[in-house]
Design a protein around this motif. Structure first.
Motif, PDB file in Angstrom:
ATOM      1  N   CYS A 198       0.850  -1.182   0.000  1.00  0.00           N
ATOM      2  CA  CYS A 198       0.000   0.000   0.000  1.00  0.00           C
ATOM      3  C   CYS A 198       0.891   1.239   0.000  1.00  0.00           C
ATOM      4  N   GLY A 199       0.276   2.372  -0.231  1.00  0.00           N
ATOM      5  CA  GLY A 199       1.022   3.620  -0.225  1.00  0.00           C
ATOM      6  C   GLY A 199       1.783   3.856  -1.516  1.00  0.00           C
ATOM      7  N   PRO A 200       2.799   4.748  -1.490  1.00  0.00           N
ATOM      8  CA  PRO A 200       3.543   5.086  -2.704  1.00  0.00           C
ATOM      9  C   PRO A 200       4.141   3.855  -3.371  1.00  0.00           C
ATOM     10  N   GLY A 201       3.873   3.690  -4.642  1.00  0.00           N
ATOM     11  CA  GLY A 201       4.432   2.579  -5.392  1.00  0.00           C
ATOM     12  C   GLY A 201       3.530   1.378  -5.523  1.00  0.00           C
ATOM     13  N   SER A 202       2.420   1.342  -4.793  1.00  0.00           N
ATOM     14  CA  SER A 202       1.561   0.164  -4.833  1.00  0.00           C
ATOM     15  C   SER A 202       0.858  -0.002  -6.175  1.00  0.00           C
ATOM     16  N   ALA A 203       0.756   1.082  -6.954  1.00  0.00           N
ATOM     17  CA  ALA A 203       0.099   1.023  -8.258  1.00  0.00           C
ATOM     18  C   ALA A 203       1.098   0.984  -9.414  1.00  0.00           C
ATOM     19  N   PHE A 204       2.377   0.832  -9.103  1.00  0.00           N
ATOM     20  CA  PHE A 204       3.410   0.806 -10.135  1.00  0.00           C
ATOM     21  C   PHE A 204       3.106  -0.268 -11.184  1.00  0.00           C
ATOM     22  N   GLU A 205       3.316   0.082 -12.464  1.00  0.00           N
ATOM     23  CA  GLU A 205       3.012  -0.843 -13.562  1.00  0.00           C
ATOM     24  C   GLU A 205       4.287  -1.207 -14.326  1.00  0.00           C
ATOM     25  N   PRO A 206       4.682  -2.481 -14.325  1.00  0.00           N
ATOM     26  CA  PRO A 206       5.823  -2.907 -15.145  1.00  0.00           C
ATOM     27  C   PRO A 206       5.391  -3.122 -16.587  1.00  0.00           C
ATOM     28  N   LEU A 207       6.142  -2.559 -17.517  1.00  0.00           N
ATOM     29  CA  LEU A 207       5.890  -2.712 -18.948  1.00  0.00           C
ATOM     30  C   LEU A 207       6.950  -3.668 -19.483  1.00  0.00           C
ATOM     31  N   MET A 208       6.527  -4.843 -19.899  1.00  0.00           N
ATOM     32  CA  MET A 208       7.465  -5.920 -20.173  1.00  0.00           C
ATOM     33  C   MET A 208       8.034  -5.859 -21.592  1.00  0.00           C
ATOM     34  N   THR A 209       9.186  -6.506 -21.757  1.00  0.00           N
ATOM     35  CA  THR A 209       9.840  -6.608 -23.068  1.00  0.00           C
ATOM     36  C   THR A 209      10.310  -8.039 -23.283  1.00  0.00           C
ATOM     37  N   LEU A 210      10.535  -8.376 -24.536  1.00  0.00           N
ATOM     38  CA  LEU A 210      11.124  -9.661 -24.902  1.00  0.00           C
ATOM     39  C   LEU A 210      12.555  -9.454 -25.363  1.00  0.00           C
ATOM     40  N   TYR A 211      13.346 -10.488 -25.206  1.00  0.00           N
ATOM     41  CA  TYR A 211      14.760 -10.503 -25.579  1.00  0.00           C
ATOM     42  C   TYR A 211      14.852 -11.062 -26.999  1.00  0.00           C
ATOM     43  N   LEU A 212      15.295 -10.229 -27.942  1.00  0.00           N
ATOM     44  CA  LEU A 212      15.371 -10.646 -29.337  1.00  0.00           C
ATOM     45  C   LEU A 212      16.466 -11.686 -29.537  1.00  0.00           C
ATOM     46  N   THR A 213      16.121 -12.758 -30.224  1.00  0.00           N
ATOM     47  CA  THR A 213      17.089 -13.797 -30.575  1.00  0.00           C
ATOM     48  C   THR A 213      17.074 -13.999 -32.081  1.00  0.00           C
ATOM     49  N   ASP A 214      18.072 -14.734 -32.568  1.00  0.00           N
ATOM     50  CA  ASP A 214      18.156 -14.993 -34.008  1.00  0.00           C
ATOM     51  C   ASP A 214      16.934 -15.725 -34.544  1.00  0.00           C
ATOM     52  N   ASN A 215      16.263 -16.483 -33.677  1.00  0.00           N
ATOM     53  CA  ASN A 215      15.158 -17.314 -34.160  1.00  0.00           C
ATOM     54  C   ASN A 215      13.796 -16.899 -33.631  1.00  0.00           C
ATOM     55  N   MET A 216      13.635 -15.646 -33.174  1.00  0.00           N
ATOM     56  CA  MET A 216      12.303 -15.207 -32.748  1.00  0.00           C
ATOM     57  C   MET A 216      11.345 -15.243 -33.931  1.00  0.00           C
ATOM     58  N   SER A 217      10.166 -15.786 -33.722  1.00  0.00           N
ATOM     59  CA  SER A 217       9.213 -15.972 -34.814  1.00  0.00           C
ATOM     60  C   SER A 217       8.239 -14.801 -34.901  1.00  0.00           C
ATOM     61  N   PRO A 218       7.687 -14.561 -36.087  1.00  0.00           N
ATOM     62  CA  PRO A 218       6.628 -13.556 -36.219  1.00  0.00           C
ATOM     63  C   PRO A 218       5.431 -13.863 -35.334  1.00  0.00           C
ATOM     64  N   ASP A 219       5.125 -15.138 -35.125  1.00  0.00           N
ATOM     65  CA  ASP A 219       4.008 -15.499 -34.263  1.00  0.00           C
ATOM     66  C   ASP A 219       4.246 -15.034 -32.827  1.00  0.00           C
ATOM     67  N   GLU A 220       5.495 -15.127 -32.359  1.00  0.00           N
ATOM     68  CA  GLU A 220       5.809 -14.659 -31.001  1.00  0.00           C
ATOM     69  C   GLU A 220       5.645 -13.151 -30.905  1.00  0.00           C
ATOM     70  N   VAL A 221       6.035 -12.442 -31.952  1.00  0.00           N
ATOM     71  CA  VAL A 221       5.849 -10.990 -31.981  1.00  0.00           C
ATOM     72  C   VAL A 221       4.367 -10.653 -31.876  1.00  0.00           C
ATOM     73  N   LEU A 222       3.536 -11.373 -32.622  1.00  0.00           N
ATOM     74  CA  LEU A 222       2.099 -11.120 -32.582  1.00  0.00           C
ATOM     75  C   LEU A 222       1.528 -11.434 -31.195  1.00  0.00           C
ATOM     76  N   ARG A 223       1.961 -12.542 -30.587  1.00  0.00           N
ATOM     77  CA  ARG A 223       1.502 -12.853 -29.231  1.00  0.00           C
ATOM     78  C   ARG A 223       1.882 -11.745 -28.255  1.00  0.00           C
ATOM     79  N   ALA A 224       3.102 -11.240 -28.406  1.00  0.00           N
ATOM     80  CA  ALA A 224       3.558 -10.165 -27.530  1.00  0.00           C
ATOM     81  C   ALA A 224       2.689  -8.922 -27.699  1.00  0.00           C
ATOM     82  N   ARG A 225       2.421  -8.568 -28.931  1.00  0.00           N
ATOM     83  CA  ARG A 225       1.630  -7.371 -29.202  1.00  0.00           C
ATOM     84  C   ARG A 225       0.212  -7.505 -28.656  1.00  0.00           C
TER      85      ARG A 225
END
Length: 365
Positions: free
Chosen positions: A82-109
């Protein structure tokens, strides 16, 4: 007198402000690690910032939307109850690899909680061994990101051992960033933690559609140059990647950050490491600025006589780039001299704060 104290001597004498209230800012580049370290460090960010872009370079990189979702739950569990910081929102990212698929990008979006994909060239920084070996391998993923409006967040350095470490950001612009933007003109790109005059000029002057190019700037790169690492002895807690540069580059970053240009916004790159791994024969790169990040930015803007532009840089430009609503609440900083915080204990692991000097001149109310 160390490098920070010498800059403190320039403390803006022409400002009569005793307090500054701004829209609650966001941190558009943050490392919080995992486990005990996550639980120890997150509350410091949460009390200052409403949201933060969370880096995915854990020991086991966050390469899928499912992994990002479970990591997000661990972060949410580490927020203050509770109090300051209790509503903080993490905005997540993915780690790009040589074999990341377009389907994974769409799932992320479509997930509603992934806001970018992070490019680390292999070996460029902490936990980057699984990074991209050649952007050519990522063409399908990049096309999907461009099509679906998912930003690419770039650690902007080449890893060619023949290139001097102080020149790797400039070479990255020519070898990687410019060809990428030519081939994917509608891809949203963030050039993260820029450190050079070349990068600042490139971001400011590039021919880019609105909302497709941005850059984050850290507080430590605004306040310090490379003398801070080397003069009077090696100071491992000032060592970061990209490494601090010459004074001319620091001044260029200050000019960019305080210019009011919407392509520049706040990203701390706060990166906690155990003390024994920083004070080591081969010490880790990263500066842990989270406990008083906003105070450091206020100090940098105050020294430049530009306090009136801190709100745009800290609270508006990044939200606008990511097409997210600006915060509706505020934070207040007071002009007061105080001693920087002590080291952080994370379940018997000591995390050393970025002690740029014992005294700071702004304090979050």
């Amino acid at each position: 007198m160390d490098a920070f104290q010498s800059h403190s001597a320039e403390f803006c004498a022409n400002s009569s402000r005793t307090a500054l209230t701004i829209t609650r800012p966001d941190d558009w580049h943050l490392h919080v690690r995992d486990g005990a370290i996550l639980k120890a460090v997150l509350p410091y960010t949460a009390r200052q910032f409403g949201r933060a872009i969370i880096m995915p370079n854990l020991k086991l990189p966050v390469t899928t939307t499912a992994q990002a979702g479970t990591y997000r739950h661990r972060i949410l569990a580490a927020r203050p109850v509770c109090g300051p910081g209790s509503a903080f929102e993490p905005l997540m990212t993915l780690y790009l690899t040589d074999n990341m698929s377009p389907d994974e990008v769409l799932r992320a979006r479509e997930s509603g909680f992934v806001y970018g994909v992070k490019l680390y060239l292999t070996g460029v920084t902490t936990h980057s061994k699984a990074g991209v070996t050649d952007l050519y391998h990522c063409t399908a993923a990049l096309e999907a990101m461009q099509k679906n409006g998912l930003p690419l967040l770039m650690h902007g350095e080449v890893t060619d051992p023949s290139i001097d470490i102080f020149d790797r950001e400039k070479v990255f612009i020519d070898r990687v960033l410019e060809p990428l933007r030519r081939d994917f003109p509608s891809l949203k790109v963030v050039f993260e933690h820029i450190t050079t005059l070349s990068a600042a000029q490139y971001v400011r002057d590039a021919d880019a559609a609105p909302g497709t190019l941005g850059a984050t700037i850290t507080a430590h790169h605004l306040l310090l140059n490379r003398n801070a690492i080397l003069v009077g002895g090696i100071r491992p807690h000032y060592y970061c990647l990209p490494v601090l540069k010459r004074e001319e580059h620091r001044l260029a970053l200050v000019e960019a950050a305080t210019s009011g240009h919407p392509r520049f916004f706040l990203g701390t790159d706060s990166a906690p490491h155990p003390k024994n791994l920083k004070e080591h024969a081969c010490g880790c790169a990263g500066c842990y600025t989270a406990p008083y990040a906003l105070e450091l930015y206020a100090q940098a803007f105050d020294q430049a006589g530009a306090l009136g532009r801190l709100e745009g840089f800290a609270s508006f430009h990044g939200a606008d780039f990511y097409e997210l609503p600006r915060a509706t609440d505020t934070v207040t900083l007071e002009r007061v001299t105080w001693v920087s915080p002590e080291d952080i204990d994370a379940d018997s692991t000591t995390i050393v704060s970025f002690k740029v000097g014992e005294l700071l001149h702004w304090k979050l109310h």
